[in-house]
Design a protein around this motif. Structure first.
Motif, mmCIF file in Angstrom:
data_model
loop_
_atom_site.group_PDB
_atom_site.id
_atom_site.type_symbol
_atom_site.label_atom_id
_atom_site.label_comp_id
_atom_site.label_asym_id
_atom_site.label_seq_id
_atom_site.Cartn_x
_atom_site.Cartn_y
_atom_site.Cartn_z
ATOM 1 N N SER A 235 22.900 -16.472 -17.537
ATOM 2 C CA SER A 235 23.622 -17.337 -16.606
ATOM 3 C C SER A 235 23.263 -16.953 -15.183
ATOM 4 O O SER A 235 22.784 -15.839 -14.913
ATOM 5 C CB SER A 235 25.139 -17.191 -16.801
ATOM 6 O OG SER A 235 25.575 -15.908 -16.354
ATOM 7 N N ASP A 236 23.507 -17.878 -14.255
ATOM 8 C CA ASP A 236 23.246 -17.583 -12.849
ATOM 9 C C ASP A 236 24.090 -16.400 -12.390
ATOM 10 O O ASP A 236 23.621 -15.535 -11.642
ATOM 11 C CB ASP A 236 23.551 -18.825 -12.005
ATOM 12 C CG ASP A 236 23.277 -18.597 -10.532
ATOM 13 O OD1 ASP A 236 22.146 -18.195 -10.188
ATOM 14 O OD2 ASP A 236 24.194 -18.798 -9.709
ATOM 15 N N GLN A 237 25.350 -16.356 -12.864
ATOM 16 C CA GLN A 237 26.230 -15.252 -12.489
ATOM 17 C C GLN A 237 25.679 -13.917 -12.971
ATOM 18 O O GLN A 237 25.689 -12.917 -12.235
ATOM 19 C CB GLN A 237 27.636 -15.459 -13.057
ATOM 20 C CG GLN A 237 28.291 -16.784 -12.697
ATOM 21 C CD GLN A 237 28.178 -17.785 -13.825
ATOM 22 O OE1 GLN A 237 27.069 -18.180 -14.213
ATOM 23 N NE2 GLN A 237 29.322 -18.208 -14.363
ATOM 24 N N ALA A 238 25.220 -13.889 -14.219
ATOM 25 C CA ALA A 238 24.699 -12.641 -14.780
ATOM 26 C C ALA A 238 23.430 -12.201 -14.050
ATOM 27 O O ALA A 238 23.246 -11.008 -13.759
ATOM 28 C CB ALA A 238 24.424 -12.809 -16.273
ATOM 29 N N LEU A 239 22.541 -13.145 -13.767
ATOM 30 C CA LEU A 239 21.322 -12.810 -13.046
ATOM 31 C C LEU A 239 21.635 -12.281 -11.651
ATOM 32 O O LEU A 239 21.035 -11.297 -11.188
ATOM 33 C CB LEU A 239 20.415 -14.038 -12.944
ATOM 34 C CG LEU A 239 19.654 -14.427 -14.209
ATOM 35 C CD1 LEU A 239 18.981 -15.779 -14.017
ATOM 36 C CD2 LEU A 239 18.616 -13.370 -14.561
ATOM 37 N N HIS A 240 22.568 -12.919 -10.969
ATOM 38 C CA HIS A 240 22.922 -12.481 -9.620
ATOM 39 C C HIS A 240 23.565 -11.091 -9.642
ATOM 40 O O HIS A 240 23.235 -10.234 -8.808
ATOM 41 C CB HIS A 240 23.874 -13.479 -8.957
ATOM 42 C CG HIS A 240 24.283 -13.087 -7.575
ATOM 43 N ND1 HIS A 240 23.434 -13.210 -6.497
ATOM 44 C CD2 HIS A 240 25.439 -12.554 -7.103
ATOM 45 C CE1 HIS A 240 24.051 -12.752 -5.406
ATOM 46 N NE2 HIS A 240 25.277 -12.376 -5.748
ATOM 47 N N ALA A 241 24.465 -10.872 -10.610
ATOM 48 C CA ALA A 241 25.145 -9.575 -10.678
ATOM 49 C C ALA A 241 24.170 -8.440 -10.997
ATOM 50 O O ALA A 241 24.290 -7.333 -10.472
ATOM 51 C CB ALA A 241 26.257 -9.629 -11.726
ATOM 52 N N LYS A 242 23.197 -8.723 -11.860
ATOM 53 C CA LYS A 242 22.276 -7.673 -12.298
ATOM 54 C C LYS A 242 21.123 -7.460 -11.326
ATOM 55 O O LYS A 242 20.697 -6.323 -11.088
ATOM 56 C CB LYS A 242 21.722 -8.025 -13.683
ATOM 57 C CG LYS A 242 20.906 -6.905 -14.327
ATOM 58 C CD LYS A 242 20.579 -7.235 -15.781
ATOM 59 C CE LYS A 242 19.845 -6.074 -16.445
ATOM 60 N NZ LYS A 242 19.573 -6.349 -17.878
ATOM 61 N N PHE A 243 20.624 -8.551 -10.744
ATOM 62 C CA PHE A 243 19.413 -8.447 -9.930
ATOM 63 C C PHE A 243 19.582 -8.898 -8.488
ATOM 64 O O PHE A 243 19.019 -8.279 -7.580
ATOM 65 C CB PHE A 243 18.285 -9.292 -10.570
ATOM 66 C CG PHE A 243 17.943 -8.894 -11.969
ATOM 67 C CD1 PHE A 243 17.279 -7.707 -12.228
ATOM 68 C CD2 PHE A 243 18.293 -9.708 -13.037
ATOM 69 C CE1 PHE A 243 16.962 -7.334 -13.522
ATOM 70 C CE2 PHE A 243 17.970 -9.350 -14.337
ATOM 71 C CZ PHE A 243 17.309 -8.162 -14.587
ATOM 72 N N GLY A 244 20.344 -9.975 -8.280
ATOM 73 C CA GLY A 244 20.424 -10.527 -6.940
ATOM 74 C C GLY A 244 19.028 -10.782 -6.391
ATOM 75 O O GLY A 244 18.155 -11.321 -7.063
ATOM 76 N N ARG A 245 18.805 -10.334 -5.161
ATOM 77 C CA ARG A 245 17.488 -10.428 -4.541
ATOM 78 C C ARG A 245 16.894 -9.040 -4.297
ATOM 79 O O ARG A 245 16.054 -8.837 -3.415
ATOM 80 C CB ARG A 245 17.571 -11.211 -3.225
ATOM 81 C CG ARG A 245 17.873 -12.689 -3.424
ATOM 82 C CD ARG A 245 17.918 -13.428 -2.084
ATOM 83 N NE ARG A 245 16.725 -13.183 -1.261
ATOM 84 C CZ ARG A 245 15.580 -13.862 -1.397
ATOM 85 N NH1 ARG A 245 15.468 -14.813 -2.328
ATOM 86 N NH2 ARG A 245 14.554 -13.598 -0.614
ATOM 87 N N LYS A 246 17.329 -8.083 -5.113
ATOM 88 C CA LYS A 246 16.877 -6.694 -4.934
ATOM 89 C C LYS A 246 15.380 -6.566 -5.220
ATOM 90 O O LYS A 246 14.853 -7.175 -6.152
ATOM 91 C CB LYS A 246 17.678 -5.770 -5.849
ATOM 92 C CG LYS A 246 19.133 -5.606 -5.416
ATOM 93 C CD LYS A 246 19.915 -4.719 -6.352
ATOM 94 C CE LYS A 246 20.305 -5.471 -7.609
ATOM 95 N NZ LYS A 246 21.266 -4.715 -8.438
ATOM 96 N N LEU A 247 14.726 -5.738 -4.428
ATOM 97 C CA LEU A 247 13.300 -5.496 -4.590
ATOM 98 C C LEU A 247 13.053 -4.444 -5.658
ATOM 99 O O LEU A 247 13.921 -3.616 -5.958
ATOM 100 C CB LEU A 247 12.678 -5.056 -3.267
ATOM 101 C CG LEU A 247 12.755 -6.061 -2.109
ATOM 102 C CD1 LEU A 247 12.122 -5.468 -0.850
ATOM 103 C CD2 LEU A 247 12.080 -7.375 -2.471
ATOM 104 N N GLN A 248 11.864 -4.460 -6.232
ATOM 105 C CA GLN A 248 11.492 -3.557 -7.320
ATOM 106 C C GLN A 248 10.651 -2.397 -6.774
ATOM 107 O O GLN A 248 9.485 -2.579 -6.427
ATOM 108 C CB GLN A 248 10.693 -4.316 -8.391
ATOM 109 C CG GLN A 248 10.199 -3.455 -9.551
ATOM 110 C CD GLN A 248 11.331 -3.016 -10.449
ATOM 111 O OE1 GLN A 248 12.368 -3.655 -10.522
ATOM 112 N NE2 GLN A 248 11.128 -1.904 -11.143
#
Length: 383
Positions: A235-248
């Motif tokens: 889900s969009d919520q799950a993706l945002h909570a886990k990754f957001g726009r964080k760099l690797q």
């Protein structure tokens, strides 16, 4: 030799091969003969053979529902639901899970050897439908000497099989748990599948489906197909909570096409790991089977007719953040069951985990499943 090929040739599980005089006649008009079905069982079948539960796997699943996977070394894919003391309690029930026909973990599929040519089937295998999968499972259940299944359970493509079981063999299914699924595949879902198939077929190593004979593998295409599909499971919520726009592993963008973002790195990992355990042609066959699934169309366009007069007891579950099989799809099933005078309970579970929630340790799902199976066991005299 890669893992999925060796599993197709010599699966690490129980196997039954039906002789040529017991072919699987497919909806496409072809035959699969001899038919091999690879499967796992857990627990003990009781004396009157009334405690059997059939678990149906999803698109990229297999028969290794509650044991260590022989290719990946990872735990079974539904360890939250199946095992000692779990809702599908292997101390109480005899649990069966088979690799679907068209799969790549031992049941007859495109990576299997075609006895007519002594080469792999490739695209020579007839196109498989959900109904074909269920017919093959029914042959397995007959082989095991079981007349009636206490329960048939599964999510996503597994849920489609549950619904098909209840429609095709209503007298053989005491109870049913279709989870995060629908009675037909939506246009949007077909579209996502087509993107995946085209990614595979555009890979020059696909070789018109003959890649195993030619010693290649369309790894890039299959990896991209998996990446695209995996997005739909979250889900969009799950993706945002886990990754957001964080760099690797970097402090600033590289201004390149490297995997700058964590979500990019995650998807690439998902794609790479998938190709080690799955066959590209099986992916084509499995997605096509889901696309063709439209249970109402088999009953004059009326889903209620598919379940008219059924005595099977149902528990239907959906998730609030599942946009691949939204709650509206489950409600359509429930309405049809009500119109068919079926016994049905329904729960929409609040979670931000998306479609993949059915695979996870979601307390409300586990509590609902445990309660339903316990009640059904009492009704069946198994408590």
């Amino acid at each position: 030799m890669n893992g999925h090929r060796s599993e197709a040739d010599a699966p690490t599980s129980l196997v039954v091969t039906f002789p040529v005089d017991r072919p699987l006649i497919t909806d496409a008009g072809g035959t699969v003969s001899p038919l091999t079905v690879a499967y796992q069982t857990y627990g003990t079948l009781n004396a009157d053979r009334s405690n059997a539960i059939l678990v149906c796997h999803a698109l990229t699943g297999d028969q290794h529902v509650a044991n260590v996977h022989p290719v990946t070394g990872k735990p079974g894919w539904w360890r939250a639901m199946v095992g000692p003391g779990k809702p599908i309690d292997t101390d109480r029930f005899f649990v069966i899970c088979s690799n679907v026909v068209g799969g790549c973990l031992g049941s007859t599929g495109p990576a299997s050897i075609n006895p007519a040519t002594s080469k792999v089937f490739g695209l020579d295998l007839p196109v498989i439908t959900i109904r074909d999968m269920v017919r093959a499972q029914s042959m397995l259940i007959d082989h095991l000497g079981i007349d009636t299944l206490f329960c048939v359970a599964g999510g996503s493509m597994g849920g489609m099989q549950v619904l098909q079981w209840a429609a095709l063999y209503p007298d053989r299914v005491f109870s049913a748990m279709p989870i995060a699924t629908g009675a037909r595949h939506s246009s949007q879902n077909i579209a996502f599948h087509e993107v995946g198939r085209q990614a595979i077929m555009a890979d020059p190593d696909w070789r018109a489906g003959r890649y195993l004979d030619e010693g290649t593998r369309p790894e890039k295409g299959l990896s991209v197909a998996r990446m695209a599909a995996h997005i739909t499971y979250l889900s969009d919520q799950a993706l945002h909570a886990k990754f957001g726009r964080k760099l690797q592993d970097r402090a600033a963008p590289t201004f390149s096409f490297d995997a700058d973002f964590q979500i990019e790195s995650y998807l690439r990992y998902q794609g790479r790991s998938f190709v080690e355990r799955f066959d590209a042609n099986s992916y084509l066959y499995m997605t096509r089977a889901m696309d063709y699934f439209d249970l109402a169309a088999d009953y004059g366009g009326s889903l209620a007719q598919a379940f008219k007069g059924t005595r099977t007891r149902f528990c239907v579950a959906s998730f609030t953040s599942d946009w691949l099989f939204p709650t509206s799809a489950s409600r359509a099933i429930v309405h049809a069951l009500n119109a068919g005078s079926a016994s049905v309970s329904f729960v929409e579970i609040e979670t931000d985990k998306g479609h993949d929630a059915f695979l996870l340790d979601i307390p409300d799902l586990l509590a609902t499943s445990h309660g339903f199976i316990t009640a059904m066991a009492r009704a069946r005299g198994l408590a």
